[in-house]
Design a protein around this motif. Structure first.
Motif: not given
Lengths: 508, 522
Positions: A177, A180, A184, A215, B437, B441, B446, B449-450, B453
C-alpha cells in the motif's frame, strides 16, 4: 560518504562472517562482534559530527541511481534518525553477546548464518533511518523483512514457520500500500515539477491539494501502522516475538518497529502536513486505544515473550500519540521514547530470554521464587521492568512525561485517559515480577534457574546503564533531537500553544 | 502496385524462416547421428545472426529521416513489405527480447543430461503412449530432432507477429508460431497422455480464438475497407459504423488476449503449462507472451488508438479479472507448474496496466516488464525441470519441501526468481511493476493500481509459501532430488538469474533503451 561508509562496515562484516568456515562458530561470533563494535564506534563518531544548531539533514550525500525514475541514493540524518542509528548500533553488539548460543540452541541453520543475518540487518537499519529518497527508503523498508524473516523462520521456536510467514505477509501488504502511495506521490510530483522525484526535501515543498494528500497519506500510514504496530494491525507482533530468539525480538521490536513511528514523524508529517492535521484526531484515538489495549492484553498474557510484545504495543501508542499532537514536547517526547523504548524493551526481552533459556518454558506459571535462587538476575529483571513501567529516574519516564505534557497542551482528554495507561503498566510489570520472582521456588525452578552468567551480564549491563543515565541526564539525547523536532514543526507549520507546561527534559 | 521487400529490415525474420527450411532439409538428408549437433548449431547461429541484425537495424544512423526528430534518434523506422510490416523502435526491442529468450530456451530444449532416458521429448511421438512400440523405441534410446525445424518456424512467426502492420499479416504470423507450438506441446517424454491432452486443448481453443481474430478483422475490413493498421486508424475516426467496429475490436481483442493468457481466455494456460515438456513451457511462458503483448500493443496503440475510450473499459475488466483470478487461483494450486501458470495469468493482468495507459510511458514500461518477466519465467521453469524423482519431474508442491537443505544453491536461485515474480525490491520484477504502476497512475488508472497492489499481496503469499516449504520444512524421506544438468541448462539459469538481479539493481541502461525506442510508427 560518511553514512555509506557506516553501512559498509556491517555489510563487509556480514559477508566476511558468511564466508567463514562453518566449522568455526566461535570465530564467526568474534568477527561479528568486532564488526558490530566497529559500527558502533562509527555511528558515535557520526553523531558527534552533527551540528546541533541545525535541524535539517546533515552528512548528506546523493548519487543518481535510476535517473529515469528520479531515484537517487540520497542519505542524510537529522538528530532523530542519528540517535536511532546509535541506538541500533548499541543494540547489535548487545544482541550478539546475549545471543551467543542462540544459534546452536536452535539446532537449525548455521551459526555463521545467524550472525551474518544480524549484521546484514544492521546495514539495512542504518539505510532505512538515513534514506532521504523515498524510493530508497521503501527499498530498505522492504529489504529489512528478509533478514528478520530468516532469523525467525530458521532459528525460532516450534511455530516459527507460521510466525515468520505472518510477519512477512503483514509487512508486505503494508509495504504494497505504501508502494501505491509512493508511486502516486511520484506522479503528483512529476505533474507539479515537470519531472518526478523521490527526494525527500523536494517533496516537502510540493503544494498538493488536500484531497490527494489525504489519499496518499493513507497508504503510507497503513504501512507504518502495521510496522509500528498499532491496534488493529498488531496481531503479527506477539506471534513473531513468541517464536523468535530474544535477540531477534530485541532488534525487531526495539529497532525495526521504530521504522513505523519514525516514518510517521520523518516523512508523513513533513510531506503531508494538511492530511496529517486532518487525520490527527482519529489517529490520536487509535493511539489511546493501542495504549489501553496493549496494556490490558499484556496483563492477561501467560507467555512472557507475548507479554513483552503487548507492553510494546502500549508504548507504541504513546509514541504515536506524541507524534500526532504535533507539539514540540510531544514530538521530542516521542523521538526520545523511540530511543528509550529500544533499550527498555531490549532489556526486557533479553532478561526474559535468560530466564526462558534456563527454565525451558515461556509460561509465567512455570516460574516463581526466582529471587531466592538468582538474586542478581532478579535485580536485572527489576530494573528492566521498572524501565518498562516508566518509573521516575528511568529514561522512559522522561519521554512518557513529555508526551503526556505535550498532549495535554492541545488535547487534555486524550492526555488524561492515556495517563491511566501508566497505571496499567505498573500492574503488568509488578504483577509479572510478583508471579515470577517472589514466592517459594518450585523444585524445577531450583534445579534449572541459575544465576546470571558473566557473558549475560556483560551483554545487558550497558543497556541498563544507558536507561538510568538517560533518566538523569536526558539533555544528552534531547539536545540532539530537539533541533530536528523544530524542523519537523516548521515543515508542518505548527507552533506550540501559548501555555506550554514545563521546560522540556527537566526530568524527575 | 509496386511490391518492395526491404531485406535489411526484414533480415531477422527471413533468417529464422530460411533456417527453418534448411533445418527440415537437415532432418531429411543428414544421418541420424549428425543431426543433433548440426541442428543445434543451425538454431543457435540463426538466432545469434538474427539478433545481430536487430542490433544493426536498431542502431542504424538515419540522418534527416522525417519520421524521426530531425534525425536525432537512431534506428530503423520504416514500413516494410508494402506497409504490411512496420519495423520501428518498440518492434525491434520486442524482437530483441524474443531472440534473447529463444536463445536461452533453445539451450533448455537441447538439454540431454536431466532425464536418464534422453531429453524432454518422446522418443517417437507417433507411438501410442504406453504401447510396446514406445517401450522399444525408448529402450533403444531413440531421440528425435524434429523439434528444431518446428522451433525455428515458431521463433520466425514470433518475430513477425509484433511487427505486423496489417491484420492479415498478423494472422499469418499467429498461425506460423502457433502450429509448431501445438505440436511440440504434445511431445513430452513423461506423462504423455497429459501432454497430448494439453496440446489438443491448446489447439482447439487456439483455433477457436484465431477464428475470432479473423472474424474481427473481417468486421473491421467491412467498416473501414482496409486491414492496414494506419489506414484503419484514420478510417475509424471518420466512420459511423460503430455496429461493425466495436464488435470487430472486441473479437480481435479475444484473439490476442487468448494468446497472452488473460482472464477469461486463460483456461488453456494451466493445462498447457502443466502438460507441455517443461523446456517448452519455459519458452511459451516467456517468448509467446512477449510476442503476443507486442502485437496487442501495436494493434491497440496504432489501429485502435483513436478508439481508446471505447476499448478501455473492456481492458479494465480483463486486467482486473486477470490479476484477481490469477492470484486467487494460484493460492489454491498444489502443482508447481499450475501454480506458476496462474501466476503467469496474474502477471498478464499487471502487464495489461501498461497497455491500458496508452502513453509513451505505458509502452516503455510494458516493454521493460516483458523483458524482466520473460527471463524470470524462463529461469523458473528451467529449475522446475531439474527437480525430479524416478518417475520424472516432481511438480507436486509437497515434494519441494526441504529443498533448501539438499541443494541450497538451486533453492536460493529459485527463491530469487520467486521474489522477482512477487515484485520484491532489488529484483527485476519490482522495477517492472514500478514502471507499469507509475504509467497506469499517470494515465488515470489509479483504481486499477490499487487492485494490482492487493493482487500482489495475495501473490506474495503463495510465492512465500514455496520459500517456506523449501527452507523451513524438513525434506520428505523419499523426496526428489535436484539433477545436475549439463552446461546448457546451467548457462540458461545463470543468464536468467543475472538478468533478474541486474534489472533490479541497475535497470537504467535498459530503461534508457525502452524509453528511446520511441513510439510505434504508423
Amino acid at each position: 560518504m560518511l553514512l555509506t561508509t557506516l553501512m559498509l562496515i556491517p555489510l563487509i562484516g556480514s559477508l566476511v562472517v558468511f564466508m567463514l568456515p562453518a566449522a568455526k562458530p566461535t570465530l564467526a561470533k568474534q568477527v561479528a562482534l568486532g564488526f558490530g563494535v566497529a559500527t558502533l564506534v562509527g555511528s558515535v563518531l557520526m553523531v558527534i559530527g552533527l551540528e546541533n544548531s541545525s535541524g535539517g539533514l546533515q552528512h548528506v550525500e546523493s548519487y543518481d541511481w535510476i535517473p529515469a525514475f528520479g531515484i537517487s541514493w540520497t542519505l542524510g540524518v537529522d538528530g532523530i534518525s542519528a540517535s536511532l542509528i546509535v541506538m541500533a548500533a548499541i543494540l547489535v553488539p548487545v544482541v550478539i553477546v546475549a545471543g551467543w548460543w542462540d544459534a546452536e540452541n536452535a539446532r537449525r541453520g548455521t551459526v555463521k548464518g545467524f550472525f551474518a543475518l544480524i549484521l546484514a540487518l544492521e546495514v539495512l537499519i542504518i539505510g532505512v533511518f538515513s534514506a532521504n529518497d523515498l524510493f530508497l527508503f521503501y527499498v530498505f523498508f522492504e529489504a529489512m523483512l528478509f533478514p528478520i524473516y530468516f532469523l525467525i523462520g530458521r532459528f525460532g521456536g516450534p511455530q516459527r514457520a507460521y510466525a515468520a510467514m505472518k510477519f512477512l505477509l503483514y509487512s508486505l501488504v503494508g509495504g504494497l500500500f505504501m508502494l501505491a502511495s509512493l508511486i502516486g506521490l511520484y506522479v503528483v510530483s512529476g505533474r507539479e515539477l515537470g519531472t518526478g522525484t523521490f527526494d525527500f526535501e523536494t517533496l516537502t515543498t510540493l503544494n498538493m491539494d488536500p484531497a490527494t494528500q489525504k489519499m496518499l497519506f493513507l497508504g503510507f500510514f497503513f504501512a507504518f501502522a502495521v510496522k509500528a504496530p498499532m491496534v488493529p494491525f498488531h496481531t503479527w507482533l506477539p506471534d513473531a516475538t513468541a517464536e523468535a530468539t530474544p535477540g531477534t525480538s530485541t532488534l525487531l521490536v526495539g529497532v525495526l518497529d521504530k521504522v513505523g513511528t519514525f516514518g510517521m514523524l520523518h516523512f508523513l508529517l513533513p510531506i503531508f502536513p494538511e492530511a496529517s492535521k486532518f487525520y490527527a484526531p482519529a489517529i490520536i484515538v487509535l493511539a489511546v486505544i493501542s495504549i489501553f489495549y496493549g496494556a490490558l492484553l499484556a496483563i492477561g498474557q501467560t507467555d512472557v515473550m507475548r507479554l513483552v510484545a503487548f507492553t510494546s504495543i502500549s508504548h507504541f501508542g504513546f509514541i504515536v500519540l506524541g507524534i500526532f499532537v504535533m507539539t514540540s514536547q510531544g514530538l521530542s517526547g516521542s523521538s526520545f521514547y523511540m530511543v528509550n523504548h529500544g533499550f527498555s524493551t531490549g532489556a526486557l526481552f533479553l532478561v526474559m530470554g535468560y530466564l526462558v533459556s534456563r527454565r525451558g518454558s515461556k509460561r509465567i506459571a512455570d516460574f516463581g521464587g526466582v529471587q531466592k535462587v538468582a538474586p542478581i538476575l532478579t535485580g536485572v529483571f527489576l530494573i528492566s521492568g521498572l524501565s518498562g513501567l516508566a518509573l521516575p529516574g528511568m529514561s522512559s519516564f522522561i519521554s512518557e512525561f513529555l508526551v503526556l505534557a505535550g498532549t495535554y497542551a492541545v488535547n487534555p482528554i486524550a492526555a488524561i485517559i492515556a495517563t491511566f495507561g501508566i497505571v496499567l503498566a505498573a500492574v503488568y510489570i509488578l504483577w509479572l515480577y510478583q508471579r515470577m520472582m517472589t514466592g517459594v521456588p518450585s523444585k524445577e525452578v531450583e534445579e534449572t534457574v541459575t544465576e546470571i552468567s558473566r557473558r549475560e551480564l556483560v551483554a545487558i549491563a550497558p543497556v541498563l546503564a544507558i536507561i538510568i543515565a538517560l533518566g538523569f541526564v536526558p539533555q544528552v539525547a534531547l539536545n540532539v533531537i530537539n533541533p530536528a523536532v523544530e524542523q519537523v514543526q516548521t515543515y508542518v507549520g505548527v507552533t506550540d500553544p501559548e501555555a506550554a507546561v514545563v521546560v522540556e527534559g527537566s526530568g524527575s | 502496385m509496386k511490391v518492395s521487400v526491404e531485406y535489411q529490415a526484414l533480415a531477422p525474420i527471413i533468417i529464422l524462416l530460411a533456417s527453418g527450411v534448411l533445418s527440415v532439409l537437415v532432418e531429411a538428408f543428414i544421418p541420424r547421428t549428425l543431426r543433433r549437433p548440426i541442428q543445434l548449431m543451425l538454431v543457435l547461429a540463426s538466432i545469434v545472426l538474427a539478433f545481430a541484425y536487430v542490433v544493426i537495424n536498431a542502431t542504424a544512423e538515419l540522418a534527416g529521416d522525417p519520421l524521426v526528430n530531425g534525425g536525432q534518434v537512431k534506428g530503423l523506422r520504416e514500413l516494410a513489405a508494402s506497409g504490411s510490416i512496420a519495423i520501428d523502435g518498440p518492434g525491434m526491442v520486442i524482437q530483441g527480447i524474443i531472440l534473447l529468450i529463444s536463445f536461452v530456451a533453445a539451450l533448455l530444449l537441447a538439454e540431454r543430461q536431466i532425464d536418464p532416458q534422453g531429453d524432454a521429448f518422446a522418443s517417437r511421438s507417433s507411438t501410442l503412449p504406453g504401447s510396446e512400440d514406445e517401450r522399444q523405441f525408448t529402450a533403444q534410446g531413440w531421440l528425435q530432432t524434429e523439434i528444431w525445424p518446428l522451433y525455428l518456424f515458431c521463433v520466425g512467426g514470433l518475430l513477425l507477429f509484433p511487427v505486423s502492420n496489417d491484420f492479415l499479416t498478423m494472422f499469418v504470423a499467429l498461425e506460423v508460431f502457433s502450429l509448431p507450438l501445438y505440436l511440440i506441446a504434445s511431445m513430452a517424454r513423461r506423462r504423455r497422455l497429459l501432454s497430448q491432452e494439453a496440446a489438443l486443448k491448446y489447439f482447439i481453443l487456439g483455433a477457436f480464438s484465431s477464428a475470432f481474430f479473423l472474424f474481427g478483422a473481417a468486421l473491421i475490413y467491412a467498416a473501414t475497407s482496409s486491414v492496414n493498421f494506419s489506414t484503419v486508424a484514420v478510417a475509424m475516426e471518420n466512420s459511423s459504423q460503430d455496429g461493425l467496429i466495436i464488435p470487430g475490436i472486441g473479437m480481435i481483442a479475444v484473439g490476442l488476449l487468448f494468446k497472452v493468457g488473460a482472464v477469461p481466455f486463460h483456461q488453456w494456460v494451466p493445462d498447457v503449462y502443466q502438460g507441455s515438456p517443461t523446456p517448452l513451457t519455459a519458452f511459451m511462458s516467456a517468448a509467446t507472451k512477449v510476442a503476443a503483448f507486442g502485437a496487442l500493443l501495436r494493434v491497440f496503440y496504432v489501429a485502435f488508438g483513436g478508439m481508446r475510450w471505447d476499448w478501455r473499459p473492456m481492458m479494465w475488466v480483463v486486467a482486473v479479472l486477470s490479476m484477481v483470478i490469477g492470484s486467487l487461483l494460484a493460492v489454491t494450486q498444489t502443482d508447481m507448474k499450475r501454480m506458476l501458470a496462474f501466476s503467469s495469468v496474474a502477471h498478464t493482468g499487471f502487464i495489461l496496466l501498461g497497455v491500458i495507459s496508452t502513453s509513451a510511458a505505458g509502452l516503455s514500461s510494458t516493454l521493460f516488464y516483458l523483458l524482466a518477466y520473460g527471463f524470470t519465467s524462463v529461469g523458473v521453469f528451467a529449475i522446475v525441470g531439474l527437480v525430479r524423482d524416478a518417475s520424472g519431474e516432481a511438480t507436486h508442491l509437497s515434494q519441494w519441501a526441504g529443498l533448501g537443505k539438499k541443494s541450497p544453491w538451486i533453492a536460493t536461485i529459485f527463491a530469487l526468481f520467486l521474489l522477482a515474480l512477487a515484485g520484491i525490491p532489488l529484483t527485476s520484477g519490482f522495477t517492472g511493476k514500478f514502471a507499469v504502476f507509475t504509467a497506469a497512475i499517470d494515465g488515470g488508472a489509479t483504481p486499477l493500481v490499487i487492485v494490482a497492489v492487493v493482487a500482489s499481496a495475495v501473490a506474495a503469499f503463495f510465492y512465500a509459501r514455496v520459500i517456506v516449504l523449501m527452507f523451513f520444512t524438513e525434506p520428505p524421506v523419499d523426496g526428489p532430488s535436484v539433477v545436475v544438468p549439463s552446461a546448457l541448462t546451467t548457462v540458461a539459469i545463470g543468464t536468467s538469474a543475472a538478468f533478474t538481479v541486474l534489472l533490479g539493481i541497475a535497470p537504467q541502461p535498459v530503461l534508457d533503451l525502452v524509453i528511446n525506442a520511441g513510439l510505434f510508427i504508423r
